[in-house]
Enzyme design. Structure first.
Site, PDB file in Angstrom:
ATOM      1  N   GLU A   1     -10.339  -0.367  -3.289  1.00  0.00           N
ATOM      2  CA  GLU A   1     -10.645   1.056  -3.123  1.00  0.00           C
ATOM      3  C   GLU A   1     -11.449   1.298  -1.851  1.00  0.00           C
ATOM      4  O   GLU A   1     -11.899   2.414  -1.586  1.00  0.00           O
ATOM      5  CB  GLU A   1     -11.414   1.542  -4.376  1.00  0.00           C
ATOM      6  CG  GLU A   1     -12.020   2.934  -4.338  1.00  0.00           C
ATOM      7  CD  GLU A   1     -11.025   4.068  -4.067  1.00  0.00           C
ATOM      8  OE1 GLU A   1     -11.491   5.198  -3.867  1.00  0.00           O
ATOM      9  OE2 GLU A   1      -9.801   3.832  -4.033  1.00  0.00           O
TER      10      GLU A   1
ATOM     11  N   HIS B   1       0.854  -1.195   0.000  1.00  0.00           N
ATOM     12  CA  HIS B   1       0.000   0.000   0.000  1.00  0.00           C
ATOM     13  C   HIS B   1       0.885   1.240   0.000  1.00  0.00           C
ATOM     14  O   HIS B   1       2.018   1.208   0.495  1.00  0.00           O
ATOM     15  CB  HIS B   1      -0.893   0.037   1.248  1.00  0.00           C
ATOM     16  CG  HIS B   1      -1.940  -1.036   1.280  1.00  0.00           C
ATOM     17  ND1 HIS B   1      -3.215  -0.859   0.785  1.00  0.00           N
ATOM     18  CD2 HIS B   1      -1.892  -2.306   1.737  1.00  0.00           C
ATOM     19  CE1 HIS B   1      -3.912  -1.970   0.954  1.00  0.00           C
ATOM     20  NE2 HIS B   1      -3.133  -2.873   1.519  1.00  0.00           N
TER      21      HIS B   1
END
Length: 263
Positions: free
Chosen positions: A110, A41
């Protein structure tokens, strides 16, 4: 097939430091684990104030600190990466480690706003198209041949990328999938493994679809990251059991957990 064991490290908080990831990976190798995998991430918008480490720098530290375990991202969302950059970085990691990199890829999520808040593509279908095209470009660049590609998202105009990866025919690619849907499983069947988010029963159905597209599951890896039902997942077809550490964990607690070894 013998079930192999890995650890799944979140590079957040104290583990955002690549030196800490390297230390934990070295301890995991000494404790008998077969692999070390990391989340990939760039932001965690729902976790305000959380330190987030770069997975790829972390993997370089892991490669340098170990000699036996395989390692890789689980998973890197290729829709937000340039395939030429991933090609260079992945080959460098494969060389650095003597051929121990496994590349886990997928759409990413998302759910926390990581894509939208950085101006990335958010629509799942468009991200899926980019994932497929990026894989085509990436594997072509790994080949060491001159590449010509003119697609909707990426272009390579007669370039040759050297050196090639250590591993042949290429670095293994594992694909993420979260449901019994044809498109992600068809994609996974073209490559080397699956990183599923599924119950044992769902995994049986997913692998039946993969086998239908591949012909069989020979050499196909299935990496489950979970904390319970190991035996059920192994019966369902898992080949890897990844001990998933809590999203927020201290260095000392992480070291204590991996030192216990595969369980």
């Amino acid at each position: 097939m013998v079930l192999r064991h890995g650890v799944y490290l979140p590079p957040f908080g104290e583990l955002a430091d690549p030196r800490v990831l390297a230390e934990i990976a070295a301890e995991a190798e000494a404790a008998g684990f077969d692999g070390v995998f990391v989340w990939d991430h760039v932001a965690r918008p729902h976790d305000e104030g959380l330190a987030v480490g770069d997975a790829w720098i972390g993997m370089a530290a892991i490669a340098a600190a170990t000699s036996r375990v395989v390692f890789g991202p689980r998973i890197t969302p290729l829709s937000r990466r340039r395939p030429q950059d991933v090609a260079r970085e992945s080959v460098a990691l494969d060389l650095l480690s003597g051929g121990r990199l496994i590349l886990g890829v997928g759409l990413g999520s998302e759910a926390t706003g990581e894509f939208s808040r950085l101006g990335e593509v958010t629509a799942p279908r468009e991200r899926a198209h980019r994932l497929d095209e990026a894989l085509t470009v990436l594997t072509a660049l790994w080949s060491g041949e001159v590449v010509h590609h003119d697609g909707p998202a990426f272009r390579v105009d007669g370039l040759q990328f050297l050196p090639r990866p250590v591993q042949r025919p290429r670095i293994p690619i594992w694909l993420a999938a979260q449901s019994v849907r044809q498109a992600p499983l068809r994609r996974a069947a073209r490559y080397d493994g699956l990183c599923p988010e599924a119950t044992p029963g769902e995994l049986v159905d997913m692998l039946a679809i993969v086998a239908e597209h591949r012909g069989d599951l020979t050499g196909f890896e299935v990496a489950i990251a979970a904390s319970t039902d190991r035996d059920a997942y192994e019966r369902a077809g898992a080949t890897w059991w990844l001990a998933e550490l809590p999203k927020i964990i201290s260095r000392s607690d992480a070291l204590a957990l991996v030192r216990r070894g595969p369980r």
